[in-house]
Design a protein around this motif. Structure first.
Motif, PDB file in Angstrom:
ATOM      1  N   ALA A 382       0.827  -1.212   0.000  1.00 23.23           N
ATOM      2  CA  ALA A 382       0.000   0.000   0.000  1.00 23.23           C
ATOM      3  C   ALA A 382       0.864   1.267   0.000  1.00 23.23           C
ATOM      4  N   THR A 404      -3.546   5.816  11.924  1.00 28.49           N
ATOM      5  CA  THR A 404      -4.962   6.195  11.831  1.00 28.49           C
ATOM      6  C   THR A 404      -5.676   5.419  10.727  1.00 28.49           C
ATOM      7  N   LEU A 405      -4.921   4.958   9.731  1.00 24.80           N
ATOM      8  CA  LEU A 405      -5.530   4.217   8.614  1.00 24.80           C
ATOM      9  C   LEU A 405      -5.869   2.768   8.963  1.00 24.80           C
ATOM     10  N   PRO A 407      -8.191   1.089  10.562  1.00 23.67           N
ATOM     11  CA  PRO A 407      -9.525   0.536  10.254  1.00 23.67           C
ATOM     12  C   PRO A 407      -9.750   0.288   8.766  1.00 23.67           C
ATOM     13  N   ASN A 408      -9.086   1.058   7.907  1.00 27.77           N
ATOM     14  CA  ASN A 408      -9.240   0.834   6.467  1.00 27.77           C
ATOM     15  C   ASN A 408      -8.683  -0.519   6.034  1.00 27.77           C
ATOM     16  N   PHE A 409      -7.757  -1.059   6.815  1.00 31.63           N
ATOM     17  CA  PHE A 409      -7.174  -2.369   6.535  1.00 31.63           C
ATOM     18  C   PHE A 409      -7.905  -3.489   7.284  1.00 31.63           C
ATOM     19  N   GLY A 410      -8.834  -3.079   8.132  1.00 34.59           N
ATOM     20  CA  GLY A 410      -9.508  -4.061   8.971  1.00 34.59           C
ATOM     21  C   GLY A 410      -8.674  -4.466  10.164  1.00 34.59           C
ATOM     22  N   LYS A 413      -5.210  -0.604  15.872  1.00 31.92           N
ATOM     23  CA  LYS A 413      -4.016   0.241  15.872  1.00 31.92           C
ATOM     24  C   LYS A 413      -2.783  -0.554  16.302  1.00 31.92           C
TER      25      LYS A 413
END
Length: 454
Positions: A382, A404-405, A407-410, A413
């Motif tokens: 990515a 912060t990203l 959740p976009n990857f499932g 943190k």
């Protein structure tokens, strides 16, 4: 280093055995078939074309039957000057529809025909060790363990005992009839007439799951006994392709049939008059010995970190012995006269190297890629995509922005931070403090030499 190398740097799964030629530099099964001597190559190729069998099944079953036919005619000179038999012990593991039965039955057919009228039991399947040894001691000096589906042979029941009788199998591999034990002491006739040598070949086909279960339970004992190093194994994950079937006439396979019948007819005459330990010996001249010696040094390196230096030497020596036997089998089948040629020994070393690559792959199966490594690879991919879009030579991002990203990857943190740690630990990125607009920030930067050319 490109991101594609991330998995290999972390010790990710090796490629399956069928891909070894491109993944590890060792010959694949199709390359080993191409290396066969001319008559055997034609028979193997025709089996593949007509029946569609996977190449690994072809190699195992072809050599199993050729070994049986050749072993009753000649032995071959060993590295120490002593003669060794041409017997091979082989196992193929494959999924349903890989062609196990078709290949086994086709290559076995001329053997069954040629052995008709032989007065002693010669073909065995799920036999117990006691029964097998009793038959051999009573005169079954030319015998074969041959199965299209060997689940019982590798099972935990009584029928699976022979697969775990490593000392007896070691003796039979060298054509020695195991010594009588106390249970036989009262059988005077058996003691007096038991042969001291016999031909015993094994060619077992089995499904992958039973093969894996057997290795999980018994590989350590089999290795400690030395038998595992003598056993040639191949494993396939593919299914057979659709062959030509009756649309193509057999030609090379009929030539194979004829040669097998000739060899077995000769072997029967030989063994009726001569002990297996007294069969004529094929010599290995210095130039062929040199080829094998060089190959053995390569064999020592093949196990890498899987085996200790001592065990790697054992692996190489046993593989070199099997290489001699493979060379001898091809030499006899092709009607060659005199000593082993450099060409035949060179072919045999390539074929043996293919067998050894499969052996290592099945004895030391690849481990699953850890979740952290998988996440690291996904994050790295990515980031490189983002770098391409930005066009920056040294792409960097605030570490907090990357976290912060998650959740976009499932991911959580914590999992994102673990992925960042993984790619930094692998040398593809680094977390560094920078001053931007007079403020100190923590940034994640891709290391320049790991960035592919845009």
């Amino acid at each position: 280093m490109s991101p594609q190398n991330f998995r290999s740097k972390f010790g990710a799964p090796q490629q399956p055995a069928s891909c070894l030629s491109t993944g590890h530099g060792h010959p694949a099964a199709w390359q080993a078939i191409n290396t066969l001597t001319p008559s055997l190559f034609r028979a193997a190729s025709e089996q593949r074309t007509i029946y569609g069998s996977v190449q690994e099944a072809i190699l195992i079953n072809l050599f199993g039957n050729v070994s049986f036919a050749a072993s009753g005619n000649f032995r071959i000179r060993g590295h120490n000057g002593k003669a060794m038999p041409l017997t091979l012990h082989l196992r193929f593991a494959g999924p349903p529809l890989s062609g196990k039965s078709d290949t086994h039955d086709r290559f076995n057919a001329p053997v069954v025909e040629a052995m008709k009228g032989w007065k002693k039991r010669w073909l065995f399947d799920n036999v117990t060790p006691a029964t097998l040894l009793r038959k051999i001691r009573s005169g079954s000096v030319l015998s074969m363990l041959s199965m299209a589906e060997g689940r019982g042979h590798l099972g935990d029941q009584v029928s699976g005992q022979l697969s775990r009788s490593f000392q007896e199998l070691n003796d039979l591999y060298d054509s020695h009839v195991p010594a009588l034990d106390r249970a036989d002491d009262d059988d005077d006739e058996l003691v007096e007439n038991a042969p001291d040598s016999a031909i015993f070949v094994t060619c077992v086909n089995v499904q992958n799951d039973k093969h894996r279960a057997w290795l999980d339970k018994h590989a350590q004992d089999a290795s400690g006994s030395g038998y595992l190093y003598r056993l040639l194994m191949m494993e396939a994950v593919e299914v057979a392709m659709e062959g030509a079937g009756s649309q193509q006439r057999e030609v090379a396979l009929l030539d194979y049939d004829q040669r097998i019948v000739e060899l077995i007819a000769s072997a029967r005459l030989n063994l009726e008059a001569t002990p297996a330990s007294q069969l004529p010996v094929i010599d290995v001249p210095p130039e062929a010995e040199k080829v094998l010696r060089q190959a053995q040094e390569r064999f020592v390196q093949m196990p890498g970190s899987f085996l200790s230096s001592n065990d790697a030497r054992v692996f190489a020596v046993r593989l070199a012995a099997n290489t001699r036997r493979i060379a001898g089998c091809m030499h006899v089948f092709e009607r060659c006269e005199g000593p082993i040629s450099v060409d035949t020994m060179t072919r045999a070393t390539t074929i043996a190297e293919c067998f050894s690559a499969h052996w290592l792959s099945t004895v030391f199966p690849p481990k699953a890629t850890p979740d952290g490594v998988q996440r690291g690879q996904r994050l790295l991919d990515a980031l490189h995509n983002l770098a391409r879009q930005s066009g920056r030579w040294t792409p960097s991002w605030r570490e907090a922005d990357i976290v912060t990203l998650a959740p976009n990857f499932g991911w959580s943190k914590v999992e994102m931070k673990a992925a960042i740690t993984a790619i930094c630990g692998a040398g593809f990125a680094q977390v560094v403090p920078r001053i931007e607009n007079g403020r100190r920030v923590i940034k994640l930067e891709l290391i320049p030499n790991s960035v592919p050319t845009f």
